[in-house]
Design a protein around this motif. Structure first.
Motif, PDB file in Angstrom:
ATOM      1  N   TYR A   1      49.870  37.610  25.368  1.00 27.46           N
ATOM      2  CA  TYR A   1      48.720  37.823  24.116  1.00 27.46           C
ATOM      3  C   TYR A   1      49.398  36.882  22.998  1.00 27.46           C
ATOM      4  O   TYR A   1      49.322  37.280  21.869  1.00 27.46           O
TER       5      TYR A   1
ATOM      6  N   GLN B   1      49.118  44.780  21.113  1.00 26.65           N
ATOM      7  CA  GLN B   1      47.638  43.977  21.540  1.00 26.65           C
ATOM      8  C   GLN B   1      46.782  45.069  22.403  1.00 26.65           C
ATOM      9  O   GLN B   1      45.923  44.634  22.840  1.00 26.65           O
ATOM     10  N   GLY B   2      47.529  46.247  22.459  1.00 27.81           N
ATOM     11  CA  GLY B   2      46.711  47.498  23.317  1.00 27.81           C
ATOM     12  C   GLY B   2      46.864  47.070  24.896  1.00 27.81           C
ATOM     13  O   GLY B   2      46.124  47.585  25.683  1.00 27.81           O
ATOM     14  N   ALA B   3      47.857  46.488  25.219  1.00 31.69           N
ATOM     15  CA  ALA B   3      48.120  45.930  26.792  1.00 31.69           C
ATOM     16  C   ALA B   3      48.311  47.241  27.529  1.00 31.69           C
ATOM     17  O   ALA B   3      48.232  47.423  28.627  1.00 31.69           O
TER      18      ALA B   3
ATOM     19  N   GLY C   1      47.467  50.505  26.334  1.00 29.73           N
ATOM     20  CA  GLY C   1      46.444  51.605  25.985  1.00 29.73           C
ATOM     21  C   GLY C   1      47.361  52.233  24.642  1.00 29.73           C
ATOM     22  O   GLY C   1      47.819  51.464  23.773  1.00 29.73           O
ATOM     23  N   GLU C   2      47.056  53.545  24.204  1.00 26.97           N
ATOM     24  CA  GLU C   2      47.269  54.279  23.162  1.00 26.97           C
ATOM     25  C   GLU C   2      48.722  54.551  23.104  1.00 26.97           C
ATOM     26  O   GLU C   2      49.295  54.804  23.965  1.00 26.97           O
TER      27      GLU C   2
ATOM     28  N   THR D   1      46.664  44.640  34.908  1.00 26.76           N
ATOM     29  CA  THR D   1      45.335  44.027  34.372  1.00 26.76           C
ATOM     30  C   THR D   1      45.544  44.127  32.764  1.00 26.76           C
ATOM     31  O   THR D   1      45.802  45.000  31.957  1.00 26.76           O
ATOM     32  N   MET D   2      44.938  42.874  32.238  1.00 22.82           N
ATOM     33  CA  MET D   2      45.108  42.580  31.184  1.00 22.82           C
ATOM     34  C   MET D   2      43.750  43.169  30.253  1.00 22.82           C
ATOM     35  O   MET D   2      43.124  43.593  30.905  1.00 22.82           O
ATOM     36  N   THR D   3      43.859  42.961  29.046  1.00 20.76           N
ATOM     37  CA  THR D   3      42.615  43.988  28.235  1.00 20.76           C
ATOM     38  C   THR D   3      41.640  43.134  28.390  1.00 20.76           C
ATOM     39  O   THR D   3      40.225  43.596  28.380  1.00 20.76           O
ATOM     40  N   ASP D   4      41.234  41.796  28.804  1.00 20.60           N
ATOM     41  CA  ASP D   4      40.040  41.117  29.191  1.00 20.60           C
ATOM     42  C   ASP D   4      39.767  41.349  30.473  1.00 20.60           C
ATOM     43  O   ASP D   4      38.922  40.520  30.935  1.00 20.60           O
ATOM     44  N   GLY D   5      40.527  42.058  31.415  1.00 17.38           N
ATOM     45  CA  GLY D   5      40.120  42.463  32.674  1.00 17.38           C
ATOM     46  C   GLY D   5      40.726  41.546  33.464  1.00 17.38           C
ATOM     47  O   GLY D   5      40.635  41.725  34.938  1.00 17.38           O
TER      48      GLY D   5
END
Ligand code: ADP
Length: 737
Positions: free
Chosen positions: A376, A398-400, A402-403, A429-433
């Motif tokens: 990221y 970067q939210g990779a 989750g919370e 899986t990356m945040t963009d799928g």
């Protein structure tokens, strides 16, 4: 190396410095050596001087001892008051023991006589003689010193000698008279044996008569005794005597050695005067003395120092050059390495995968550009040495994952990767799928390489393929089901056909037998020849039809698997002969010649005899049918080398076209040919023969050449071949015969 030397300025400077250093060191070494040499020389001279001083002291002490000794003799003589040769001789002998170092040549007592007293003495017949010339009367003088006693006897000093006749003695005695109690040493003179001698005198008296005690000593031994065994080698003595009477320019006589010093010596001059004697001791010190000045230190300093002065800068220069060379090599290697590193980095950046090298402490060493995407896009804080935890914190931000608290997440993720070990893999899986596959490979010295691959497209393709495969599998399953249904239907139909054939054949046989029986009866009972002929034809046609029906029944039985075999040992020769009888019996006219060539002693075949005959009948029948009348049909039987039984039916008939061969083994195949038109048949003979052969584990094959003939071969396995019947034993072999 040479190239390096030529083009390197630092090398030139190094050499210049080394040369300058060598010169400076050499100068210092030589200066120091000179000083050491001077010091050593001075020390050596000092030691030599001390030695000569010691020897001089020794000599002076000898002089003293001699003087004291003579004074003691004089005292004893005065006390004795006797001048007989015996008493005087005894005294001198005794004196020798007092001090063995004192060696007088002769000791004498001389009485002082005035000229009147001399005249009185001479008047009594005692003429005074000249010293050294005993036959000459001593010259007239104020005083005479007439020798009264002497010991040991001496050629120079004799009793009656006037000592005043010799200037040296006279001078010595006179000085002794002036200084009573003092021993006076006189100047040297030439003795009788040519040696230098010197007198020594002390005032004495014999009773009332005044006189002197005079002794002579050899000069050279006197001095030699002093230095003998005392002087170190390398120190020599030259003795020069001064004659003070010569005034300001004293006469010098070399008593020991030459006037001139020998070559290459250092001379120490010590002057001593005693009484009338005045000597100069020339101590010649040669290099031999104590081996000369100690040159060792000087030499060591000079030459060792010189070698060091040359070697040291040379070594320093060599080391400096090596160091320069090493530096230059390091520079080159570094440049080379950075080039390779650049190439590696470029290669890593070009490949469509991310590469990251981690050390054993989970700190980043190198990474390719592509990694930044999977991480990221971290900021400039990402450098070599960045800890994996910090990257996880960034990924968490970067939210990779989750919370959650990024620090906590990073801790958990790090523990997970460490736990997985350096040889592991995972997908995320990356945040963009996008899907990423990470593979980790351990490094020899700890740490690992991580390879990141974007597998989104790959996974999608796999998914599509597996979907397509599922669809395909469904289709195949459906088709298989359909085919099974179709096959079952076909099998059912085939069974129905076979059943129908069997039933029809069975049903046909009874009426056929009736037709054959009745037509035979009609033929026998009818008187009408035409009717009899018809009846005969009906019977023949019926018999043919019955044979077809029987064949049909048999083939359907075999194909439906209901036919049963009745196995026993069948003798092939008998079987062939039986079939020959049948076919020739049924022959409608003369056919081809039949030849049976069954091997001698052929074992039986384990087979169903009726069915074997059926097979042979069908084959031989065909051979006859399709051969010209004048041809030969041969039936042969034998075992091959494997023990299998081979039965062949061979004709010289019309043969079969190659394209027809596969077909004629199928039931109801009728091969059309000019010759065949003259023959009946529905194409059941060969298929039935093959089915029956196969039922008995045999194989049927056909080889044929059109126009030349056909050979049908049956092969039965060795397992089907029975035991050979034992030949009848010969008469002679019978037991008891
Ligand atoms: P068919 O009862 O018609 O003789 P077969 O099955 O015995 O039936 O023979 C099938 C066909 O094979 C024959 O019609 C003939 O054309 C051919 N055939 C069989 N045997 C021979 C042979 N020995 N020589 C030539 N043709 C033969």
């Amino acid at each position: 190396m040479l190239k390096f030397i030529i083009r390197n300025r630092a090398f030139t400077i190094t050499i210049a410095v080394a040369v300058a250093l060598t010169c400076a060191l050499l100068a210092a070494v030589w200066h120091t050596s000179d000083r050491i040499e001077a010091t050593e020389q001075a020390a050596w001279v000092g030691r030599a001087k001390a030695e000569t001083a010691r020897l001089t002291d020794q000599l002076i002490s000898n002089i003293y001892k001699t003087e004291v000794n003579l004074r003691a003799i004089s005292e004893r003589f005065r006390a004795t008051g006797s001048a007989t040769p015996e008493t005087f001789g005894a005294l001198i002998a005794e004196a020798k023991k007092w001090d063995p170092d004192v060696r007088f040549l002769a000791v004498a007592f001389a009485e002082r006589l005035t000229s009147d007293e001399r005249a009185a003495v001479e008047a009594q017949g005692g003429v005074l003689t000249t010293l050294g010339s005993p036959n000459r009367r001593a010259p007239e003088a104020d005083r005479s010193y007439a020798v009264r006693a002497v010991a040991p006897p001496n050629p120079l000093i004799r009793v009656g000698t006037d000592l005043a006749s010799h200037p040296a003695f006279l001078a010595t005695i006179k000085t002794a008279e002036r200084l009573p109690g003092t021993t006076i040493i006189g100047p040297s003179f030439n003795g009788t044996e040519g040696d230098r001698e010197f007198p020594i005198a002390v005032l004495s008296s014999l009773g009332e008569a005044p006189g002197v005690v005079v002794a002579t000593l050899k000069l050279e031994p006197f001095f030699a005794a002093t230095t003998q065994g005392q002087a170190s080698s390398g120190i020599g003595l030259r003795l020069i005597e001064y004659d003070a009477r010569a005034g300001t320019d004293p006469l010098r006589t070399a008593v020991i050695g030459d006037m001139e010093a020998p070559e290459g010596v250092r001379t120490e001059v010590i002057r001593i005067s005693r009484g009338l004697a005045s000597w100069a001791l020339y101590w010649d010190i040669s290099e031999e003395f104590q081996g000369g000045p100690n040159k060792n230190i000087e030499y060591i300093t000079r030459y060792g120092g010189s070698i060091l002065a040359v070697l040291l800068p040379a070594i320093l220069a060599y080391l400096a050059i090596q160091s320069l060379r090493f530096k230059s090599q390091v520079r080159e290697k570094t440049a080379e390495l950075s080039r390779s590193a650049m190439i590696i980095q470029l290669t890593m950046d070009t490949i469509d995968q991310g590469f990251a090298v981690w050390n054993a402490d989970h700190r980043l060493v190198v990474w390719s550009k592509r990694c930044l995407e999977f991480w990221y896009q971290p900021g400039p804080w990402l450098t070599a040495g960045t800890h994996m935890r910090d990257i996880f914190v960034h990924l968490a931000n970067q939210g990779a994952f989750g919370e959650g608290d990024p620090e906590d997440i990073a801790q958990v993720e790090l523990a997970r990767v460490v736990g997985a070990g350096p040889q592991s893999e995972e997908r995320f899986t990356m945040t963009d799928g996008r899907r990423v596959h990470v593979r980790r490979f351990p490094l020899d010295r700890g740490g690992h390489i991580a390879v990141y691959t974007d597998v989104t497209a790959q996974e999608k393709a796999i998914e599509e393929v597996s979907h397509a495969r599922d669809e395909m599998e469904d289709m195949v399953r459906d088709r298989t089901r359909d085919l099974i249904v179709a096959r079952d239907k076909a099998e059912q139909a085939s069974h129905a056909k076979t059943r129908l054939l069997a039933n029809v054949s069975h049903e046909l046989r009874t009426p056929l037998n009736a037709i054959i029986g009745f037509s035979e009866m009609i033929g026998m009972r009818s008187n009408d020849d035409a009717v009899a002929e018809y009846a005969k034809n009906i019977k023949l046609a019926g018999e043919d039809l019955l044979s077809v029906v029987c064949d049909l029944l048999e083939i359907s039985r075999v194909e439906s698997g209901v036919a049963e075999l009745d196995i026993e040992d069948v003798d092939i020769r008998d079987a062939v002969d039986g079939v020959f009888v049948l076919v020739s019996g049924a022959a409608r006219g003369s056919g081809p010649t039949l030849v049976s060539s069954v091997a001698e002693n052929l074992p039986p075949l384990r087979a169903d005899p009726l069915r074997l005959k059926q097979i042979l009948l069908n084959l031989i029948d065909n051979a006859i049918k399709f051969s010209a009348e004048d041809s030969v049909t041969e039936v042969s039987a034998s075992l091959d080398h494997d023990g299998d039984m081979i039965i062949r039916v061979r004709d010289r008939g019309i043969g079969i076209q190659p394209e027809d061969l596969p077909r004629i083994l199928e039931p109801f195949a009728q091969v059309q040919d000019i010759m065949s038109r003259t023959h009946e048949g529905i194409g059941l003979g060969l298929p039935l023969a093959r089915s029956l052969t196969e039922m008995m584990e045999g194989k049927l094959s056909i080889a044929s050449v059109p126009g030349e003939g056909t050979t049908v071969t049956l092969v039965f396995p060795a397992t089907r071949v029975g035991r050979r019947a034992a030949p009848p034993p010969a008469e002679a072999d019978r037991p008891g015969a």
